[in-house]
Write a protein that holds these residues in place. Structure first.
Motif, PDB file in Angstrom:
ATOM      1  N   GLY A   1       0.599  -1.059  -0.070  1.00 20.57           N
ATOM      2  CA  GLY A   1      -0.361  -0.131  -0.090  1.00 20.57           C
ATOM      3  C   GLY A   1       1.026   1.310   0.155  1.00 20.57           C
ATOM      4  N   GLN A   2       0.339   2.203   0.031  1.00 21.44           N
ATOM      5  CA  GLN A   2       0.940   3.741  -0.019  1.00 21.44           C
ATOM      6  C   GLN A   2       0.482   4.647  -0.221  1.00 21.44           C
ATOM      7  N   GLY A   3       0.643   5.849   0.972  1.00 16.90           N
ATOM      8  CA  GLY A   3       0.746   7.231   1.626  1.00 16.90           C
ATOM      9  C   GLY A   3      -1.039   7.496   0.374  1.00 16.90           C
ATOM     10  N   ALA A   4      -0.574   7.529  -1.239  1.00 13.91           N
ATOM     11  CA  ALA A   4      -1.827   7.961  -1.268  1.00 13.91           C
ATOM     12  C   ALA A   4      -2.795   7.449  -1.905  1.00 13.91           C
ATOM     13  N   LYS A   5      -2.794   5.863  -1.109  1.00 10.87           N
ATOM     14  CA  LYS A   5      -4.263   5.009  -1.964  1.00 10.87           C
ATOM     15  C   LYS A   5      -4.034   3.417  -1.455  1.00 10.87           C
ATOM     16  N   PRO A   6      -3.598   4.029   0.041  1.00 11.63           N
ATOM     17  CA  PRO A   6      -3.486   2.282   1.211  1.00 11.63           C
ATOM     18  C   PRO A   6      -4.656   1.338   0.715  1.00 11.63           C
ATOM     19  N   GLY A   7      -4.159   0.035   0.327  1.00 13.26           N
ATOM     20  CA  GLY A   7      -5.071  -1.030  -0.125  1.00 13.26           C
ATOM     21  C   GLY A   7      -6.433  -0.428  -0.772  1.00 13.26           C
ATOM     22  N   GLY A   8      -6.810   0.419  -1.321  1.00 12.64           N
ATOM     23  CA  GLY A   8      -7.836   1.776  -2.878  1.00 12.64           C
ATOM     24  C   GLY A   8      -7.514   1.246  -3.922  1.00 12.64           C
ATOM     25  N   GLY A   9      -6.112   0.702  -4.553  1.00 16.78           N
ATOM     26  CA  GLY A   9      -5.800   0.571  -5.800  1.00 16.78           C
ATOM     27  C   GLY A   9      -5.866   2.166  -6.209  1.00 16.78           C
ATOM     28  N   GLY A  10      -5.389   1.943  -7.653  1.00 15.09           N
ATOM     29  CA  GLY A  10      -5.456   3.869  -8.436  1.00 15.09           C
ATOM     30  C   GLY A  10      -5.882   4.034 -10.102  1.00 15.09           C
ATOM     31  N   MET A  11      -6.101   5.073 -10.342  1.00  9.23           N
ATOM     32  CA  MET A  11      -6.394   4.882 -11.673  1.00  9.23           C
ATOM     33  C   MET A  11      -5.795   5.655 -13.028  1.00  9.23           C
ATOM     34  N   LEU A  12      -5.216   5.226 -14.116  1.00  6.80           N
ATOM     35  CA  LEU A  12      -4.485   6.839 -14.614  1.00  6.80           C
ATOM     36  C   LEU A  12      -5.824   6.507 -15.857  1.00  6.80           C
ATOM     37  N   LEU A  13      -5.665   8.334 -15.552  1.00 10.36           N
ATOM     38  CA  LEU A  13      -7.016   8.821 -17.017  1.00 10.36           C
ATOM     39  C   LEU A  13      -6.568   8.407 -18.618  1.00 10.36           C
ATOM     40  N   GLY A  14      -7.718   7.458 -18.842  1.00  7.16           N
ATOM     41  CA  GLY A  14      -7.365   7.329 -20.656  1.00  7.16           C
ATOM     42  C   GLY A  14      -6.961   8.720 -21.221  1.00  7.16           C
ATOM     43  N   GLN A  15      -7.204  10.150 -20.886  1.00 10.00           N
ATOM     44  CA  GLN A  15      -6.511  10.983 -21.516  1.00 10.00           C
ATOM     45  C   GLN A  15      -4.379  10.364 -21.471  1.00 10.00           C
ATOM     46  N   LYS A  16      -4.173   9.803 -20.176  1.00 13.95           N
ATOM     47  CA  LYS A  16      -2.386   9.930 -20.137  1.00 13.95           C
ATOM     48  C   LYS A  16      -2.137   8.112 -21.042  1.00 13.95           C
ATOM     49  N   ILE A  17      -3.329   7.639 -21.640  1.00  7.45           N
ATOM     50  CA  ILE A  17      -2.330   6.258 -22.083  1.00  7.45           C
ATOM     51  C   ILE A  17      -2.788   6.944 -23.716  1.00  7.45           C
ATOM     52  N   SER A  18      -1.104   7.090 -24.044  1.00  5.08           N
ATOM     53  CA  SER A  18       0.041   6.947 -25.429  1.00  5.08           C
ATOM     54  C   SER A  18      -0.646   5.957 -25.803  1.00  5.08           C
ATOM     55  N   ASP A  19       0.156   5.384 -27.271  1.00  4.27           N
ATOM     56  CA  ASP A  19       0.493   4.658 -27.628  1.00  4.27           C
ATOM     57  C   ASP A  19       1.753   3.758 -27.137  1.00  4.27           C
ATOM     58  N   ARG A  20       3.079   4.757 -26.342  1.00  2.21           N
ATOM     59  CA  ARG A  20       3.805   4.374 -25.208  1.00  2.21           C
ATOM     60  C   ARG A  20       3.101   2.953 -24.891  1.00  2.21           C
ATOM     61  N   VAL A  21       2.483   4.260 -23.865  1.00  4.38           N
ATOM     62  CA  VAL A  21       1.932   3.389 -22.324  1.00  4.38           C
ATOM     63  C   VAL A  21       1.166   2.779 -22.877  1.00  4.38           C
ATOM     64  N   ALA A  22       0.195   3.004 -23.580  1.00  9.22           N
ATOM     65  CA  ALA A  22      -0.687   0.987 -23.394  1.00  9.22           C
ATOM     66  C   ALA A  22       0.371   0.312 -24.218  1.00  9.22           C
ATOM     67  N   GLU A  23       1.122   0.787 -25.084  1.00  9.68           N
ATOM     68  CA  GLU A  23       2.113  -0.533 -25.041  1.00  9.68           C
ATOM     69  C   GLU A  23       2.791  -0.998 -24.191  1.00  9.68           C
ATOM     70  N   MET A  24       3.482  -0.540 -22.923  1.00  7.91           N
ATOM     71  CA  MET A  24       3.951  -1.402 -22.274  1.00  7.91           C
ATOM     72  C   MET A  24       3.658  -1.797 -20.987  1.00  7.91           C
ATOM     73  N   ARG A  25       1.594  -0.845 -21.436  1.00 12.34           N
ATOM     74  CA  ARG A  25       0.756  -2.220 -20.460  1.00 12.34           C
ATOM     75  C   ARG A  25       0.253  -3.157 -20.949  1.00 12.34           C
ATOM     76  N   THR A  26      -0.096  -2.913 -21.316  1.00  9.11           N
ATOM     77  CA  THR A  26      -0.944  -4.305 -22.608  1.00  9.11           C
ATOM     78  C   THR A  26      -2.311  -4.229 -22.509  1.00  9.11           C
ATOM     79  N   LEU A  27      -2.878  -3.187 -22.761  1.00  9.85           N
ATOM     80  CA  LEU A  27      -3.639  -2.388 -22.849  1.00  9.85           C
ATOM     81  C   LEU A  27      -4.831  -0.988 -23.900  1.00  9.85           C
ATOM     82  N   PRO A  28      -5.141  -1.210 -23.577  1.00  7.99           N
ATOM     83  CA  PRO A  28      -6.398  -0.363 -24.717  1.00  7.99           C
ATOM     84  C   PRO A  28      -5.744   1.336 -24.871  1.00  7.99           C
TER      85      PRO A  28
END
Length: 248
Positions: free
Chosen positions: A167-194
């Motif tokens: 866990g971490q101070g920003a979200k202990p035990g709560g998971g997180g989310m990266l907004l779709g507007q930040k998912i570029s081609d390179r980020v999507a390829e590294m994470r194997t997600l759309p």
């Protein structure tokens, strides 16, 4: 202050540190319009600053440093028990993990350069290791996260240390989310997600549920890295007494 002053009733409510006037105004605006920002709410108290670092001076039980015989040493060594290559830090302050995606490749490179100049480590965060970060960090810690985004055994072996994130101070035990507007081609390829789709990070690891399983996972990580690098466990401050007891 006179006795008469103590008898004057308070007419102005005490300002809340958590719910300040700007926070209350934002809550009312969101309630009225139904439109709210998906963002971090910030700290509920003043965040520590470098000026808050405390340097202990001389006292009855501690003589002043003798400049000719001893020096003020801030160096820290981590991983001396099990790692063949303990990590050496010049200062006991490190750069925590921030994901590639939330931060750009240029920001990752800048953090690596700054941490290297300061003699400390930086951390990969969610999304995997970038060549920019590895190339400009003399001491790079690889985060082993529940999401497994960007998880790569080859990159794991390139790290100077491994950090298992509980866990971490920003979200202990709560998971997180990266907004779709930040998912570029390179980020999507590294994470194997759309590309362009919100990506949610899991809040717990899929292959261990407690300290007994975690011990096995740490042993696996030691074996895959040849017992070369230190392995940390990062725990958000939630139930410190019990979490510490389990860790011990």
């Amino acid at each position: 202050m006179s006795d008469q002053d103590h008898k004057i009733p308070r007419t102005v409510p005490i300002q809340s540190a958590t719910f300040s006037n700007p926070i209350n105004a934002e809550i009312r605006r969101a309630a009225a319009t139904g439109i709210y920002d998906i963002r971090g709410g910030g700290a509920k108290r003043r965040v520590p600053h470098f000026d808050d670092l405390l340097f202990l001076g001389a006292s009855v039980s501690r003589y002043p440093l003798e400049g000719y015989r001893e020096r003020c040493d801030t160096s820290v060594t981590l991983g001396t028990r099990f790692a063949k290559n303990p990590i050496q830090l010049d200062i006991p302050i490190t750069i925590a993990g921030m994901s590639f995606g939330a931060l750009s490749a240029q920001a990752k490179e800048a953090l690596g350069r700054g941490a290297s100049l300061a003699g400390t480590s930086t951390t990969t965060g969610d999304g995997g290791m970038t060549p920019e970060e590895r190339g400009h960090s003399t001491k790079l810690v690889y985060q082993y996260l529940p999401s497994r985004y960007g998880m790569n055994p080859d990159d794991l072996r390139k790290a100077d240390a491994i950090e298992v994130v509980v866990g971490q101070g920003a979200k202990p035990g709560g998971g997180g989310m990266l907004l779709g507007q930040k998912i570029s081609d390179r980020v999507a390829e590294m994470r194997t997600l759309p590309k362009g789709i919100d990506q949610r990070s899991a809040c717990r690891h899929p292959d261990w549920t407690g300290p007994d399983d975690l011990e096995i996972k740490i042993l696996e990580l030691r074996e895959i890295t040849g017992w070369r690098v230190p392995i940390y466990v990062k725990v958000g401050a939630t139930r410190p007494y019990y979490d510490t007891a389990l860790a011990v």
